[in-house]
Design a protein around this motif. Structure first.
Motif, PDB file in Angstrom:
ATOM      1  N   UNK A 119      24.641 -26.223  88.575  1.00  0.00           N
ATOM      2  CA  UNK A 119      23.743 -27.283  88.102  1.00  0.00           C
ATOM      3  C   UNK A 119      23.288 -27.060  86.665  1.00  0.00           C
ATOM      4  N   UNK A 120      23.228 -25.777  86.229  1.00  0.00           N
ATOM      5  CA  UNK A 120      22.833 -25.508  84.836  1.00  0.00           C
ATOM      6  C   UNK A 120      24.045 -25.565  83.899  1.00  0.00           C
ATOM      7  N   UNK A 121      25.157 -26.104  84.372  1.00  0.00           N
ATOM      8  CA  UNK A 121      26.418 -26.312  83.640  1.00  0.00           C
ATOM      9  C   UNK A 121      27.181 -25.003  83.410  1.00  0.00           C
ATOM     10  N   UNK A 122      26.807 -23.925  84.097  1.00  0.00           N
ATOM     11  CA  UNK A 122      27.611 -22.699  84.017  1.00  0.00           C
ATOM     12  C   UNK A 122      28.958 -22.961  84.682  1.00  0.00           C
ATOM     13  N   UNK A 123      30.021 -22.634  83.942  1.00  0.00           N
ATOM     14  CA  UNK A 123      31.376 -22.939  84.407  1.00  0.00           C
ATOM     15  C   UNK A 123      32.063 -21.651  84.853  1.00  0.00           C
ATOM     16  N   UNK A 124      32.691 -21.687  86.018  1.00  0.00           N
ATOM     17  CA  UNK A 124      33.489 -20.548  86.479  1.00  0.00           C
ATOM     18  C   UNK A 124      34.953 -20.877  86.249  1.00  0.00           C
ATOM     19  N   UNK A 125      35.672 -19.937  85.630  1.00  0.00           N
ATOM     20  CA  UNK A 125      37.108 -20.159  85.409  1.00  0.00           C
ATOM     21  C   UNK A 125      37.852 -18.840  85.445  1.00  0.00           C
ATOM     22  N   UNK A 126      39.138 -18.954  85.664  1.00  0.00           N
ATOM     23  CA  UNK A 126      40.004 -17.798  85.768  1.00  0.00           C
ATOM     24  C   UNK A 126      40.702 -17.602  84.411  1.00  0.00           C
ATOM     25  N   UNK A 127      40.724 -16.369  83.881  1.00  0.00           N
ATOM     26  CA  UNK A 127      41.293 -16.132  82.543  1.00  0.00           C
ATOM     27  C   UNK A 127      42.271 -14.961  82.545  1.00  0.00           C
ATOM     28  N   UNK A 128      42.877 -14.727  81.391  1.00  0.00           N
ATOM     29  CA  UNK A 128      43.807 -13.605  81.184  1.00  0.00           C
ATOM     30  C   UNK A 128      44.859 -13.558  82.295  1.00  0.00           C
ATOM     31  N   UNK A 129      45.624 -14.621  82.354  1.00  0.00           N
ATOM     32  CA  UNK A 129      46.699 -14.753  83.337  1.00  0.00           C
ATOM     33  C   UNK A 129      46.184 -14.572  84.757  1.00  0.00           C
ATOM     34  N   UNK A 130      44.945 -15.049  84.990  1.00  0.00           N
ATOM     35  CA  UNK A 130      44.400 -15.020  86.347  1.00  0.00           C
ATOM     36  C   UNK A 130      43.921 -13.655  86.793  1.00  0.00           C
ATOM     37  N   UNK A 131      43.844 -12.685  85.880  1.00  0.00           N
ATOM     38  CA  UNK A 131      43.436 -11.346  86.299  1.00  0.00           C
ATOM     39  C   UNK A 131      41.917 -11.205  86.358  1.00  0.00           C
ATOM     40  N   UNK A 132      41.178 -12.100  85.692  1.00  0.00           N
ATOM     41  CA  UNK A 132      39.716 -12.018  85.695  1.00  0.00           C
ATOM     42  C   UNK A 132      39.120 -13.400  85.957  1.00  0.00           C
ATOM     43  N   UNK A 133      37.948 -13.390  86.579  1.00  0.00           N
ATOM     44  CA  UNK A 133      37.181 -14.625  86.737  1.00  0.00           C
ATOM     45  C   UNK A 133      35.948 -14.516  85.841  1.00  0.00           C
ATOM     46  N   UNK A 134      35.714 -15.528  85.009  1.00  0.00           N
ATOM     47  CA  UNK A 134      34.563 -15.459  84.094  1.00  0.00           C
ATOM     48  C   UNK A 134      33.610 -16.609  84.371  1.00  0.00           C
ATOM     49  N   UNK A 135      32.361 -16.408  83.965  1.00  0.00           N
ATOM     50  CA  UNK A 135      31.385 -17.505  83.979  1.00  0.00           C
ATOM     51  C   UNK A 135      31.018 -17.792  82.534  1.00  0.00           C
ATOM     52  N   UNK A 136      31.085 -19.055  82.172  1.00  0.00           N
ATOM     53  CA  UNK A 136      30.868 -19.470  80.791  1.00  0.00           C
ATOM     54  C   UNK A 136      29.641 -20.370  80.746  1.00  0.00           C
ATOM     55  N   UNK A 137      28.686 -20.020  79.862  1.00  0.00           N
ATOM     56  CA  UNK A 137      27.459 -20.816  79.757  1.00  0.00           C
ATOM     57  C   UNK A 137      27.498 -21.595  78.445  1.00  0.00           C
ATOM     58  N   UNK A 138      27.696 -22.914  78.495  1.00  0.00           N
ATOM     59  CA  UNK A 138      27.745 -23.692  77.250  1.00  0.00           C
ATOM     60  C   UNK A 138      26.367 -23.756  76.602  1.00  0.00           C
ATOM     61  N   UNK A 139      26.322 -23.693  75.272  1.00  0.00           N
ATOM     62  CA  UNK A 139      25.030 -23.731  74.571  1.00  0.00           C
ATOM     63  C   UNK A 139      24.809 -25.049  73.845  1.00  0.00           C
ATOM     64  N   UNK A 140      25.779 -25.943  73.894  1.00  0.00           N
ATOM     65  CA  UNK A 140      25.650 -27.221  73.193  1.00  0.00           C
ATOM     66  C   UNK A 140      25.040 -28.275  74.125  1.00  0.00           C
ATOM     67  N   UNK A 141      24.447 -29.320  73.530  1.00  0.00           N
ATOM     68  CA  UNK A 141      23.837 -30.377  74.342  1.00  0.00           C
ATOM     69  C   UNK A 141      24.877 -31.088  75.200  1.00  0.00           C
ATOM     70  N   UNK A 142      26.060 -31.238  74.617  1.00  0.00           N
ATOM     71  CA  UNK A 142      27.155 -31.925  75.318  1.00  0.00           C
ATOM     72  C   UNK A 142      28.252 -30.903  75.597  1.00  0.00           C
ATOM     73  N   UNK A 143      28.828 -30.960  76.787  1.00  0.00           N
ATOM     74  CA  UNK A 143      29.957 -30.066  77.082  1.00  0.00           C
ATOM     75  C   UNK A 143      31.056 -30.859  77.786  1.00  0.00           C
ATOM     76  N   UNK A 144      32.292 -30.598  77.371  1.00  0.00           N
ATOM     77  CA  UNK A 144      33.480 -31.199  78.001  1.00  0.00           C
ATOM     78  C   UNK A 144      34.095 -30.146  78.923  1.00  0.00           C
ATOM     79  N   UNK A 145      34.380 -30.529  80.165  1.00  0.00           N
ATOM     80  CA  UNK A 145      34.970 -29.569  81.106  1.00  0.00           C
ATOM     81  C   UNK A 145      36.125 -30.234  81.847  1.00  0.00           C
ATOM     82  N   UNK A 146      37.284 -29.594  81.835  1.00  0.00           N
ATOM     83  CA  UNK A 146      38.349 -30.050  82.742  1.00  0.00           C
ATOM     84  C   UNK A 146      38.296 -29.182  83.991  1.00  0.00           C
ATOM     85  N   UNK A 147      38.525 -29.816  85.147  1.00  0.00           N
ATOM     86  CA  UNK A 147      38.341 -29.136  86.438  1.00  0.00           C
ATOM     87  C   UNK A 147      39.655 -29.168  87.213  1.00  0.00           C
TER      88      UNK A 147
END
Ligand code: FAD
Length: 314
Positions: A119-147
């Motif tokens: 709900x706070x727009x924290x995004x969970x995604x898989x990175x580095x060829x799927x070896x890690x899962x990260x949480x990304x917190x956008x700091x801008x008023x507007x954020x674009x996310x593909x799901x």
């Protein structure tokens, strides 16, 4: 918060769009969920959007004969009209390009291939060829996310809406490119690879013959995918390649057949909910991530699996 869902060139709602709309409504917390289609509005689309709680739907009057700049202009005009803090889309090549262009122009964060959103727009995604899962917190008023498809179960809203329809215009004087010809994509009865709930994928172990993989996919109502070894060999089209340099899939069920499970291949499928691996080598890497593993020759295992599924269906 207000949320805008970019439906691309949709004329009706399929599973991936339904999932995006479900996610948008679950995060909106009283804000308005709006939708944008880049093609003229069809009654079917308006009818499909109401059950998902969409408040407003935007569409151009005509299909523009130019590309990209016009699509980006449409999206920008609707963002200015609806004031979203979050814009969602499926991770298509088109949407990723539009988001990249507008992210740069509007100073907004762009996060691709999310698998979850809080709900706070924290995004969970898989990175580095799927070896890690990260949480990304956008700091801008507007954020674009593909799901990514299958990240959430599509569910209708508690109460349906009657979406207000609005016409939108790209608001640009000179398009940057013009379409000079188009050719239809090959038609298939199978679901789209990136959206399918079941994917059956084959690798070098198939030795050039995808017929058993296709039969199993058809029995399960699934799509057919492949490793790079199989696509490079020309056994199947390149669009079927799953992995770091291919498409990413995240189905409910992924059946891996004659694929060793190299890290670059796993990058494209390891977020699948249930992974079944069939490989004759019990040391194959794919068994490290499989929920169910069958050590055996695919030419023995697949005919038995197909026959058993048919028998149980009657
Ligand atoms: C930068 C980079 C990017 C890459 N991107 C991708 C990518 O996007 N996607 C991708 O797939 N690869 C990618 N690769 C290649 C990847 O590293 C592997 O080489 C490739 O995935 C191997 O394909 P495979 O598993 O089909 O073949 P192999 O590794 O040769 O494995 C074949 C498997 O089939 C099994 N087998 C053989 N016969 C049978 C049988 N009769 N029954 C059952 N099992 C059998 C074998 O035991 C073996 O495990 C990339 C590599 C690099 C360097």
């Amino acid at each position: 918060m207000n949320i805008l869902v970019d439906l691309g060139h949709a004329e009706s709602i399929a599973s991936a769009e339904a999932e995006l709309l479900t996610m948008a409504l679950s995060l909106a917390d009283g804000g308005v969920v709006s939708a944008l289609t880049h093609v003229p509005l069809q009654d079917q689309l308006v009818a499909d959007l109401g059950p998902y709680g969409v408040g407003r739907v935007f569409a151009p009057q005509t299909v523009a004969a130019d590309v990209s700049a016009t699509d980006t202009g449409l999206l920008e005009s609707v963002i200015r009209e609806t004031g979203p803090r979050l814009v969602l889309a499926s991770p298509t090549a088109d949407a990723t390009e539009w988001f990249g262009r507008l992210g740069a122009r509007l100073g907004a964060a762009v996060i691709t291939e999310a698998i979850a959103l809080a709900e706070d727009r924290t995004v969970t995604k898989s990175v580095l060829a799927g070896t890690h899962t990260t949480r990304v917190v956008p700091k801008t008023d507007l954020v674009f996310v593909t799901v990514k498809a299958n990240s959430i179960e599509a569910q209708p809203a508690p109460s349906a809406t009657t979406p207000q329809t609005h016409r939108c215009e790209p608001g640009i004087a000179r398009p940057a490119a013009r379409i000079v010809s188009t050719s239809p994509a090959p038609v298939s009865d199978r679901p789209k690879l990136t959206e399918a709930r079941v994917v059956v994928a084959g690798g070098r172990g198939l030795d050039g013959d995808f017929s058993l993989v296709e039969q199993l996919a058809d029995e399960l109502g699934g799509a057919v995918g492949a490793s790079r070894a199989a696509t490079d060999a020309g056994w199947i089209e390149h669009s079927a390649q799953i992995g770091q340099t291919g498409v990413t899939v995240s189905p409910q069920l992924f059946v891996s057949v004659g694929i060793s499970g190299a890290v670059q291949q796993r990058a494209g499928m390891q977020t699948s909910k249930v992974i079944v691996a069939i490989n004759k080598d019990e040391e194959a890497q794919v068994f490290e991530i499989a929920d169910f593993g069958i050590v055996g020759d695919l030419n023995d295992v697949l005919p038995q699996a197909i026959a058993e599924i048919r028998r149980r269906r009657g």
